[in-house]
Design a protein around this motif. Structure first.
Motif, mmCIF file in Angstrom:
data_model
loop_
_atom_site.group_PDB
_atom_site.id
_atom_site.type_symbol
_atom_site.label_atom_id
_atom_site.label_comp_id
_atom_site.label_asym_id
_atom_site.label_seq_id
_atom_site.Cartn_x
_atom_site.Cartn_y
_atom_site.Cartn_z
ATOM 1 N N SER A 233 -29.599 86.571 -2.384
ATOM 2 C CA SER A 233 -29.167 85.197 -2.130
ATOM 3 C C SER A 233 -27.967 84.796 -2.974
ATOM 4 O O SER A 233 -27.318 83.781 -2.682
ATOM 5 N N LYS A 234 -27.650 85.560 -4.018
ATOM 6 C CA LYS A 234 -26.523 85.228 -4.885
ATOM 7 C C LYS A 234 -25.186 85.662 -4.297
ATOM 8 O O LYS A 234 -24.126 85.262 -4.783
ATOM 9 N N GLY A 235 -25.215 86.510 -3.270
ATOM 10 C CA GLY A 235 -23.991 86.888 -2.579
ATOM 11 C C GLY A 235 -23.048 87.777 -3.368
ATOM 12 O O GLY A 235 -21.832 87.744 -3.155
ATOM 13 N N ILE A 236 -23.581 88.588 -4.275
ATOM 14 C CA ILE A 236 -22.739 89.521 -5.025
ATOM 15 C C ILE A 236 -22.337 90.674 -4.113
ATOM 16 O O ILE A 236 -23.171 91.245 -3.412
ATOM 17 N N SER A 237 -21.063 91.009 -4.101
ATOM 18 C CA SER A 237 -20.573 92.093 -3.244
ATOM 19 C C SER A 237 -21.217 93.413 -3.646
ATOM 20 O O SER A 237 -21.319 93.742 -4.834
#
Length: 396
Positions: A233-237
């Motif tokens: 959910s943090k959207g880290i690549s």
């Protein structure tokens, strides 16, 4: 004489009542007998199951009235009883809310000399009883309380008794590393078995072989799916991620974790331990330069291993360092080490209750109540637990 009566909250909002896909009542008049006011537990989609079928209005025989059908449904749900010890009542309350049940009433008190007294305040005859009690610090007190609770349920003619142990104390004493040492994990397993437990439900055991110490079935679930969902959910690549094992012994766990994170690369911190709770970092295997490092372990005790590992990762050029663990033991001086600025975020679960003074700004606490609640229901309903995201991470 200290006394503790573990009881549920009296009123629960309807929007938090668990609508399980495993039970679909045939009419709106069939309801679980309570509502829930606990905080929304961490959400997972447990999927559908065909293991439980109910008669619908079209298939009910004429001789089988709607009232008797509803009574049979209610009888089935009340055969499941959840009781909490004093170690982590908040987690037990979340589990019971997820299942749409009240916590069972139980009286637990300690005499002046430290002896533990347990009395069930309701009948459990013929019921599947689940006792939620991690053996976290104080480990000996909580372990003894669990044993007395199991004995009380056995003498009250419970059909089955499952010890739900979110954190299994003594799990690190699972082998002999030197001569004349005890294997306390095996001893504790024997105590739980001999006290009358029929099954154990544990979360993230320190090592898989601990399951073999029990002579009764063990359901082993992992808290890491909860952490994985939060990280996603943090959207880290995925190109920026690297999963780091803080020691060689945790490589299998870190590899399974990395595979779930878009097959992220793996790095290993090589350390040498000179004594209990004392660690010395030697070198790093793998590349972390310019990457977001996710350090994964099953528990953080004094935080010596993971903090020295984080310092090494920063020296090797890591952009950010996250610490992820299921069990937050947090023995001193863990809090000062974790809050020193080495970590962007420290992500833990609530298998062990955290006192207010142990919170710090970088700390994130996730709930495993849904995970344990779903497993409890599947054990009670004789369903398989091998369904994502409630299955293992493939590291047993």
């Amino acid at each position: 004489m200290a006394s503790s009566l573990v009881q549920p909250s009296p009123t629960l909002p309807a929007q938090h009542l668990r609508r399980s896909s495993l039970i679909r009542p045939p009419s709106s008049s069939v309801r679980f007998p309570l509502k829930c006011n606990a905080a929304d537990p961490y959400k997972f989609d447990g999927g559908n199951s065909s293991g439980f079928h109910l008669l619908t209005g079209d298939t009910v025989p004429a001789s089988f009235s709607r009232t008797s059908l509803e009574d049979s449904i209610y009888k089935n749900t009340t055969r499941l009883r959840i009781f909490s010890g004093t170690a982590n009542p908040a987690l037990a309350q979340e589990i019971s809310c997820y299942l749409g049940l009240e916590l069972g009433k139980i009286k637990i008190k300690r005499f002046a000399d430290g002896e533990i007294y347990v009395q069930l305040q309701e009948s459990v005859r013929g019921c599947d009883v689940f006792l939620v009690q991690p053996t976290c610090p104080p480990a000996n007190e909580n372990l003894m309380e669990l044993l007395v609770m199991i004995d009380a349920c056995r003498r009250a003619s419970a059909k089955t008794i499952t010890a739900v142990i979110p954190y299994f104390g003594y799990a690190r004493a699972d082998r002999k590393t030197q001569g004349r040492e005890s294997i306390a994990a095996k001893l504790v397993a024997n105590l739980i078995t001999q006290s009358g437990a029929d099954r154990v439900l544990a979360c993230d055991l320190h090592s898989g072989q601990s399951m073999g110490y029990f002579d009764i079935p063990v359901d082993h679930v992992y808290g890491q799916p909860v952490i994985l969902d939060y990280l996603a959910s943090k959207g880290i690549s995925s190109d920026d991620l690297v999963v780091v094992s803080p020691d060689v012994g945790g490589v299998a766990r870190a590899r399974a974790f990395a595979k779930k994170l878009s097959d992220a690369p793996l790095a290993i911190v090589d350390k040498r331990r000179h004594g209990h709770n004392v660690a010395e970092v030697m070198n790093l295997i793998g590349d972390v330069k310019g990457k977001v490092a996710i350090m994964v372990d099953d528990m953080i005790d004094t935080a010596g291993t993971i903090s020295k590992g984080a310092a090494l990762l920063h020296q090797e050029g890591a952009r950010e360092v996250y610490a992820c663990t299921t069990h937050a033991v947090f023995s001193p001086p863990a809090i000062s080490r974790l809050s020193s600025g080495l970590f962007q975020e420290v992500i833990i679960t609530n298998t062990i209750p955290l006192s207010e003074q142990n919170y710090f700004p970088q700390l994130t606490v996730l709930s495993v109540a849904n995970l344990l609640g779903e497993t409890i229901w599947r054990v009670h309903d004789d369903c398989s637990g091998a369904i994502e995201p409630f299955s293992t991470l493939g590291i047993d």
